[in-house]
Design a protein around this motif. Structure first.
Motif, PDB file in Angstrom:
ATOM      1  N   THR A  34       0.829  -1.184   0.000  1.00  0.00           N
ATOM      2  CA  THR A  34       0.000   0.000   0.000  1.00  0.00           C
ATOM      3  C   THR A  34       0.869   1.240   0.000  1.00  0.00           C
ATOM      4  N   ALA A  36       2.111   5.321   0.308  1.00  0.00           N
ATOM      5  CA  ALA A  36       2.136   6.490   1.158  1.00  0.00           C
ATOM      6  C   ALA A  36       2.870   7.585   0.412  1.00  0.00           C
ATOM      7  N   TRP A  42       3.078  -0.566   3.051  1.00  0.00           N
ATOM      8  CA  TRP A  42       2.797  -1.555   4.081  1.00  0.00           C
ATOM      9  C   TRP A  42       2.663  -2.921   3.428  1.00  0.00           C
ATOM     10  N   ARG A  53       5.584  -1.380   7.721  1.00  0.00           N
ATOM     11  CA  ARG A  53       5.854  -0.301   6.775  1.00  0.00           C
ATOM     12  C   ARG A  53       7.314  -0.372   6.336  1.00  0.00           C
ATOM     13  N   LEU A  77      -4.808  -4.996   1.619  1.00  0.00           N
ATOM     14  CA  LEU A  77      -4.566  -3.698   2.231  1.00  0.00           C
ATOM     15  C   LEU A  77      -4.822  -2.584   1.219  1.00  0.00           C
ATOM     16  N   SER A  78      -5.365  -1.462   1.711  1.00  0.00           N
ATOM     17  CA  SER A  78      -5.550  -0.260   0.898  1.00  0.00           C
ATOM     18  C   SER A  78      -5.167   0.935   1.755  1.00  0.00           C
ATOM     19  N   GLN A  79      -4.534   1.949   1.150  1.00  0.00           N
ATOM     20  CA  GLN A  79      -4.030   3.054   1.950  1.00  0.00           C
ATOM     21  C   GLN A  79      -4.052   4.368   1.197  1.00  0.00           C
ATOM     22  N   ASN A  80      -4.311   5.451   1.939  1.00  0.00           N
ATOM     23  CA  ASN A  80      -3.994   6.790   1.476  1.00  0.00           C
ATOM     24  C   ASN A  80      -3.049   7.412   2.502  1.00  0.00           C
ATOM     25  N   ASN A  83      -4.902   6.843   6.284  1.00  0.00           N
ATOM     26  CA  ASN A  83      -5.465   5.609   6.825  1.00  0.00           C
ATOM     27  C   ASN A  83      -5.015   4.380   6.057  1.00  0.00           C
ATOM     28  N   LEU A  84      -4.959   3.263   6.781  1.00  0.00           N
ATOM     29  CA  LEU A  84      -4.685   1.954   6.204  1.00  0.00           C
ATOM     30  C   LEU A  84      -5.905   1.075   6.452  1.00  0.00           C
ATOM     31  N   SER A  96      -9.811   0.102  10.075  1.00  0.00           N
ATOM     32  CA  SER A  96      -9.101   1.283   9.598  1.00  0.00           C
ATOM     33  C   SER A  96      -8.059   1.675  10.628  1.00  0.00           C
ATOM     34  N   LEU A  99      -2.745   6.257  10.470  1.00  0.00           N
ATOM     35  CA  LEU A  99      -1.305   6.140  10.244  1.00  0.00           C
ATOM     36  C   LEU A  99      -0.484   7.149  11.035  1.00  0.00           C
TER      37      LEU A  99
END
Length: 619
Positions: A34, A36, A42, A53, A77-80, A83-84, A96, A99
């Motif tokens: 994911t 960042a 991650w 990470r 996993l999905s991330q912005n 949040n993960l 959720s 991070l």
């Protein structure tokens, strides 16, 4: 398309269905990296049940977070930047992770039935119940549903965000691709484009701006962007073709196991050169384009072969511990190669250099600190209740009725060798293609610019109108007509509809000898085989290596679809056992034992059916 039972109602499809443990973090698809903003990612470790990470510059793990009740599970996993999201595909539980402090901020249960997919962009998140066609916006931090859900004609294909924040899905029933807007008001259709005839078998990969759609019943590749569509003809038939869910950069790649080929599209959004090259190894997952090269995971050997778009091999990365368990993802300008069931991972930069990652504290690299203790108890966020109102759907015309498959029962887990954790039963195979019908379109927003096409390609179909029809008004009562003296017309009996043709099953593009020869020497030949519903188990032997090989080949409707399949090979004298099992698209195995002059037996199965043999081939 995958044949599944529709899930009745939004509440049973994606909302909370039960209580969760206070310490739950959840899980997601195996090996998913994911992104960042700093380029880190991650990675999931299945055996250690933790997320870590990774710093791509040195391959070191900077932070860890333990995930309770998820050991051995498949994880996505999905991330912005904030949040993960951790989605446990075995249980349907989603968490959720904030991070900034690695605290748990939200929990949701989408269930393990159907085909529920979570997607997250820079500022928005959505849950897509692909079987029923329901799309709903989520708050990425709390996982609370926001706005009104959107109902599209299911099943759907795909579901990822592009760099412009549009969520792309394909609607095979209509032969269209739709760009969705996800906001605090909910999910809405921004535009749709026709890409194929209704009812075709479609695959989709989301691009940086737009989407690439494949018609797996022909040779059409369609690039859909905000400006319209561009149609490209592939050099090989696309039956059973695979693409990654998300394609980063200008190079796109299509894996076609049935044709033994990889098709590459340079400068995909502008219609660059279309090339192809042969596959040197059997593959079960799509190849991944990155930084102008194509990375081909070979699960039998734990290698990732590197090619240029024309098919010239430029390198190979080796991860023996990742045999049968490799996942590739491009994130923030780096390619992450993860073996979730082992301590091994690698990160590749745009220069092609690979760095080893020590996911565990005692592994390669320094590995970072020990995992952060999981949160929970009184500080755990509350469960999200189901919304008290029914979902509001857009004003869509009523679709023609269709026959639905009965909801499939849960099947027991397959037998496993001690120390292994086979994956749960997978999903069923492709849906038979219906006869061509005129299907009402999905509503869409008008395009800002007219649709254009590249020279030498087919002209795209103009976008459909999205102007909603005004509600009907009551008609004034009409003056009654006098009785007619003419002879009433004679009604004709309805013409019976011809039965739907039985779909032709997809052939398995691989042979048992090909699979065994690719992994351990060569000259393997079949000694015996035994079949079960959905597959056949083969036993092979090589006079060169003095080894036995076993492989379970999938047959019928599940070929090319990720379902549970396993194989076991045992020799009688010393009890040596080879086992392989999991969610595979074409076969399980190969597994080997040294059994020259020793009796062996084989067993295998998948999705609730299994078969075994007695001791034989003892010479």
């Amino acid at each position: 398309m995958k044949s599944r039972a529709r899930i009745g109602g939004w509440g049973t499809a994606v909302l909370i269905t039960g209580a969760l443990a206070a310490t739950l973090l959840g899980s997601g698809r195996i090996g998913h990296a994911t992104e960042a903003s700093d380029g880190s990612a991650w990675l999931w470790s299945r055996t250690a049940s933790e997320v870590a990470r990774v710093n791509p510059d040195n391959g070191q793990v900077e932070r860890r977070r333990k995930v309770t009740d998820a050991r051995g599970h498949r994880v996505r996993l999905s991330q912005n930047d904030q949040n993960l999201l951790i989605h446990d595909l075995e249980t349907g539980r989603v968490s959720s992770l904030n991070l900034s402090g690695l605290g748990l901020s939200g929990r949701l249960n989408v269930g393990a039935r159907g085909d529920t997919h979570l997607a997250m962009g820079a500022t928005a998140a959505a849950v897509i119940e692909r079987t029923s066609g329901t799309v709903r916006a989520l708050d990425p931090a709390t996982l609370r549903p926001v706005g009104t859900p959107l109902q599209l004609p299911g099943p759907l294909v795909g579901g990822e965000f592009d760099d412009d924040g549009r969520l792309w899905v394909a609607v095979p029933q209509q032969g269209t691709v739709a760009a969705l807007k996800i906001s605090a008001q909910g999910a809405a259709v921004a535009r749709t484009d026709e890409v194929a005839e209704p009812g075709r078998d479609l695959a989709l990969s989301v691009l940086d701006q737009g989407a690439l759609v494949l018609d797996r019943g022909g040779r059409d590749l369609v690039v859909a962007t905000g400006d319209g569509t561009r149609r490209i003809t592939a050099p090989v038939p696309l039956a059973g073709a695979m693409v990654p869910e998300r394609t980063h950069g200008a190079l796109a790649a299509v894996t076609v196991p049935a044709a033994g080929s990889v098709v590459t599209l340079g400068d995909v959004e502008k219609g660059g050169p279309v090339l192809s090259f042969p596959l040197a190894d059997p593959v079960q997952e799509p190849v991944v384009p990155f930084a102008g090269k194509v990375y081909v995971p070979v699960r039998e050997t734990g290698q990732v072969r590197v090619y240029d778009p024309a098919g010239r091999q430029t390198g190979a990365l080796s991860m023996p511990a990742g045999r049968g368990d490799l996942e590739l993802q491009v994130r923030e300008g780096n390619l992450f190669i993860n073996a979730p069931g082992s301590a091994d991972a690698q990160v590749v930069g745009t220069d092609g250099r690979a760095r080893k990652v020590g996911k565990y504290p005692n592994g390669q690299g320094k590995g970072g600190d020990r995992p952060v203790a999981p949160g929970g108890g009184e500080n755990s966020p509350p469960l999200i209740p189901a919304p008290p109102v029914e979902p509001v759907f857009p004003d869509l015309p009523v679709l023609p009725p269709s026959r639905e498959e009965p909801e499939e029962p849960e099947t027991p887990s397959e037998p496993s060798t001690p120390g292994t954790t086979p994956s749960p039963p997978g999903r069923t195979g492709p849906t038979p293609k219906p006869p061509r019908k005129s299907v009402p379109p999905v509503p869409e927003m008008p395009s800002a610019r007219p649709t254009t096409s590249a020279p030498g390609t087919k002209s795209p179909t103009p976008p459909r109108s999205t102007t909603p029809r005004p509600p009907s008004t009551s008609r004034p009562p009409s003056t009654p007509r006098p009785p007619s003296t003419s002879k009433p017309p004679t009604s004709k009996p309805p013409t019976p509809k011809p039965p739907k043709p039985t779909p032709k099953p997809t052939p398995n593009p691989y042979t048992p000898a090909q699979v065994c020869n690719a992994s351990s020497g060569g000259n393997y030949y079949v000694q015996r085989s035994v079949g079960f519903s959905g597959g056949r188990v083969y036993q092979l032997y090589s006079n060169s290596t003095k080894k036995n090989c076993a492989v379970t080949m999938k047959t019928g409707a599940n070929v090319g679809k990720g379902t549970n399949v396993w194989v076991r090979l045992q020799e009688k004298k010393g009890g040596e056992v080879g086992y392989d099992g999991g969610t595979f698209k074409y076969y399980a195995g190969p597994v080997f034992v040294n059994a020259s002059g020793i009796c062996v037996r084989i067993s295998g199965g998948g999705s609730g059916a299994s078969v075994s043999t007695g001791w034989a081939n003892c010479g």
